[in-house]
Scaffold this motif. Structure first.
Motif, PDB file in Angstrom:
ATOM      1  N   VAL A 251       0.386  -1.087  -0.262  1.00  0.00           N
ATOM      2  CA  VAL A 251      -0.227   0.014   0.023  1.00  0.00           C
ATOM      3  C   VAL A 251       1.113   1.208  -0.585  1.00  0.00           C
ATOM      4  O   VAL A 251       0.214   2.291  -1.002  1.00  0.00           O
ATOM      5  N   ALA A 252       1.808   1.836   0.952  1.00  0.00           N
ATOM      6  CA  ALA A 252       2.934   2.551   0.653  1.00  0.00           C
ATOM      7  C   ALA A 252       2.889   2.724  -0.207  1.00  0.00           C
ATOM      8  O   ALA A 252       3.142   3.614  -0.931  1.00  0.00           O
ATOM      9  N   GLN A 253       4.220   1.656  -1.176  1.00  0.00           N
ATOM     10  CA  GLN A 253       4.954   1.211  -2.106  1.00  0.00           C
ATOM     11  C   GLN A 253       3.522   2.540  -2.939  1.00  0.00           C
ATOM     12  O   GLN A 253       4.167   3.424  -4.166  1.00  0.00           O
ATOM     13  N   ILE A 254       2.061   2.194  -3.235  1.00  0.00           N
ATOM     14  CA  ILE A 254       1.919   2.317  -4.584  1.00  0.00           C
ATOM     15  C   ILE A 254       0.857   3.755  -4.050  1.00  0.00           C
ATOM     16  O   ILE A 254       0.659   4.656  -5.424  1.00  0.00           O
ATOM     17  N   ALA A 255       0.739   3.926  -2.882  1.00  0.00           N
ATOM     18  CA  ALA A 255       0.476   5.195  -2.645  1.00  0.00           C
ATOM     19  C   ALA A 255       1.636   6.328  -2.543  1.00  0.00           C
ATOM     20  O   ALA A 255       1.641   7.474  -3.401  1.00  0.00           O
ATOM     21  N   ALA A 256       3.095   6.376  -2.292  1.00  0.00           N
ATOM     22  CA  ALA A 256       3.719   7.322  -3.090  1.00  0.00           C
ATOM     23  C   ALA A 256       3.797   7.618  -4.613  1.00  0.00           C
ATOM     24  O   ALA A 256       4.314   8.613  -4.776  1.00  0.00           O
ATOM     25  N   GLN A 257       3.949   5.981  -5.086  1.00  0.00           N
ATOM     26  CA  GLN A 257       3.970   6.049  -6.717  1.00  0.00           C
ATOM     27  C   GLN A 257       2.784   7.148  -7.049  1.00  0.00           C
ATOM     28  O   GLN A 257       2.619   7.826  -8.226  1.00  0.00           O
ATOM     29  N   ALA A 258       1.529   6.873  -6.685  1.00  0.00           N
ATOM     30  CA  ALA A 258       0.147   7.731  -6.448  1.00  0.00           C
ATOM     31  C   ALA A 258       0.326   9.835  -6.445  1.00  0.00           C
ATOM     32  O   ALA A 258      -0.084  10.019  -6.635  1.00  0.00           O
ATOM     33  N   LEU A 259       1.487   9.229  -5.736  1.00  0.00           N
ATOM     34  CA  LEU A 259       1.476  10.743  -5.172  1.00  0.00           C
ATOM     35  C   LEU A 259       2.889  11.865  -5.716  1.00  0.00           C
ATOM     36  O   LEU A 259       3.327  12.172  -5.258  1.00  0.00           O
ATOM     37  N   SER A 260       3.220  10.907  -6.685  1.00  0.00           N
ATOM     38  CA  SER A 260       4.751  11.353  -7.835  1.00  0.00           C
ATOM     39  C   SER A 260       3.814  12.628  -8.007  1.00  0.00           C
ATOM     40  O   SER A 260       2.804  12.700  -8.391  1.00  0.00           O
ATOM     41  N   PRO A 261       4.756  13.351  -8.763  1.00  0.00           N
ATOM     42  CA  PRO A 261       4.640  14.856  -9.961  1.00  0.00           C
ATOM     43  C   PRO A 261       3.726  13.624 -11.148  1.00  0.00           C
ATOM     44  O   PRO A 261       2.791  14.160 -11.908  1.00  0.00           O
ATOM     45  N   GLU A 262       4.476  12.441 -11.103  1.00  0.00           N
ATOM     46  CA  GLU A 262       3.222  11.833 -12.262  1.00  0.00           C
ATOM     47  C   GLU A 262       2.036  11.572 -11.890  1.00  0.00           C
ATOM     48  O   GLU A 262       1.149  11.678 -12.394  1.00  0.00           O
ATOM     49  N   GLY A 263       2.117  10.847 -10.815  1.00  0.00           N
ATOM     50  CA  GLY A 263       0.685  10.664 -10.161  1.00  0.00           C
ATOM     51  C   GLY A 263      -0.329  11.558 -10.120  1.00  0.00           C
ATOM     52  O   GLY A 263      -1.227  11.119 -10.514  1.00  0.00           O
ATOM     53  N   LEU A 264       0.399  12.677  -9.766  1.00  0.00           N
ATOM     54  CA  LEU A 264      -1.200  13.597  -9.620  1.00  0.00           C
ATOM     55  C   LEU A 264      -0.974  14.240 -10.987  1.00  0.00           C
ATOM     56  O   LEU A 264      -2.182  14.559 -10.999  1.00  0.00           O
ATOM     57  N   ASP A 265      -0.460  13.690 -12.322  1.00  0.00           N
ATOM     58  CA  ASP A 265      -0.266  14.685 -13.545  1.00  0.00           C
ATOM     59  C   ASP A 265      -1.803  13.576 -13.896  1.00  0.00           C
ATOM     60  O   ASP A 265      -2.590  14.068 -15.054  1.00  0.00           O
ATOM     61  N   THR A 266      -1.520  12.423 -13.215  1.00  0.00           N
ATOM     62  CA  THR A 266      -2.735  10.852 -14.357  1.00  0.00           C
ATOM     63  C   THR A 266      -3.838  11.271 -13.176  1.00  0.00           C
ATOM     64  O   THR A 266      -5.197  11.406 -13.580  1.00  0.00           O
ATOM     65  N   MET A 267      -3.546  11.704 -11.545  1.00  0.00           N
ATOM     66  CA  MET A 267      -4.969  12.212 -11.143  1.00  0.00           C
ATOM     67  C   MET A 267      -6.106  13.232 -11.820  1.00  0.00           C
ATOM     68  O   MET A 267      -6.783  12.992 -12.003  1.00  0.00           O
ATOM     69  N   ARG A 268      -5.261  14.312 -12.321  1.00  0.00           N
ATOM     70  CA  ARG A 268      -6.053  15.576 -12.549  1.00  0.00           C
ATOM     71  C   ARG A 268      -6.657  15.890 -14.576  1.00  0.00           C
ATOM     72  O   ARG A 268      -7.521  15.815 -13.620  1.00  0.00           O
TER      73      ARG A 268
END
Length: 356
Positions: A251-268
């Motif tokens: 969970v920690a590994q995936i959450a950190a990836q989701a909160l990376s700059p690339e992950g934040l761009d994907t979320m937005r």
């Protein structure tokens, strides 16, 4: 005669009705729009070399990245098993069972009541105003009655109405509860309207707490990862109560990836796509004769009032589309909630509506 196993359980547990999540309710279909989930998943990398070790209680990289995303410092952030755990932690930390109570304003998220009942903490409920804003005078009056109200919960955007708590409504409540209560704003859906966050008020009101999740805008409902944002004193109190290893290593590994700059761009990008589909669905719903009214649209869902909510729900089920019927909830007669899915799922919903 020996007692049954059920009789051995605490009385409050015997009397408890479990929260009816979308998965527990179930339903047969092929289009599931009943749980406010994202329609598509992303791919993540997983390093299994550390799975033989217990994980960090508060994974530093996850905390650091979420603090940066939220505009806070690391000592103002706690990560937990979804925001559901955060809700229960707050009740366990600040409420004495049997002596103190929580307050919330239904119709709203059901876990506030379930967590209070599980912890043996009393509940006070007050209906909102007709526009689903909190009734501030009624809330302030309630604070001086009966047992102390230690935690107040406000969901913004509210599930299921989509309503945002107005800042001018929240501030008088914060002023009145300083030094007496914790005020919690549940921002599970805030990615769909980030400009409406109350997180900036934490620096002015140390008893304000914000709860967040990766389940909605980040499309990680299966990860069960949530956050509490508060002043460091609150965070340190919660750290006394939280389990020793609440966040599994994957969970920690995936959450950190989701909160990376690339992950934040994907979320937005995802949020922009879903907000566009939501606007298109809302415009179509407004043209349907069976739709009486539409509620606010600040989450990844729409709540609509139909001529007959049960008939609409049944017609969708017949077509293999599972929505969420809220007709039994206060102020929500004939109301059905529609999660925003992908283009094909939204087209399927409209096809059924147009044939009613």
């Amino acid at each position: 005669m020996s007692k049954t196993l059920t009789q051995l359980a605490c009385q409050r547990v015997q009397a408890l009705t479990p929260y009816l999540s979308a998965r527990r309710i179930g339903g047969k279909g092929h289009v599931f729009l009943n749980a406010n989930e994202a329609p598509k998943a992303e791919q993540y990398e997983l390093d299994c070399s550390r799975l033989n070790r217990y994980p960090e209680c508060q994974p530093p990289e996850v905390i650091r990245r979420y603090a940066a995303y939220a505009g806070l410092t690391a000592d103002q952030v706690l990560v937990s098993r979804g925001s559901d755990e955060a809700i229960e932690l707050l009740i366990r930390t600040f409420c004495e069972p049997g002596e103190e109570e929580i307050l919330f304003c239904p119709p709203t998220y059901g876990m506030y009541s379930i967590s209070a009942e599980t912890c043996g903490v009393g509940m006070r409920t007050l209906p909102p105003l007709p526009d689903f804003q909190p009734d501030v005078p009624a809330i302030l009056a309630e604070l001086s009655r009966g047992k102390p109200i230690k935690v107040l919960f406000f969901c913004s955007p509210n599930n299921p109405t989509g309503t945002l708590v107005a800042r001018e409504k929240l501030i008088p409540i914060l002023e009145a509860t300083a030094g007496k209560s914790i005020v919690v704003v549940d921002e599970a859906y805030i990615e769909f309207c980030p400009e409406a966050s109350m997180v900036d008020l934490i620096r002015h009101y140390p008893h304000l707490v914000i709860t967040r999740t990766l389940s909605k805008g980040f499309a990680l409902a299966g990860l069960r990862c949530g956050f509490t944002l508060a002043n460091p004193e609150v965070i340190n109190l919660l750290l006394k109560v939280i389990a020793p290893y609440p966040i599994p290593e994957p969970v920690a590994q995936i959450a950190a990836q989701a909160l990376s700059p690339e992950g934040l761009d994907t979320m937005r990008s995802r949020v922009a796509w879903l907000n566009r589909l939501k606007a298109e669905l809302k415009a179509e719903l407004a043209q349907q004769p069976c739709v009486q009214s539409l509620f606010d649209d600040h989450g990844n869902f729409l709540l609509a009032r139909f001529d007959s909510g049960s008939a609409l729900f049944a017609a969708m089920v017949d077509a293999g589309i599972i929505l969420r019927d809220f007709g039994s909830k206060p102020m929500l007669e004939n109301c059905v909630r529609i999660t925003i899915g992908d283009e094909a799922e939204m087209a399927a919903v409209l096809d059924v509506l147009k044939r009613l």
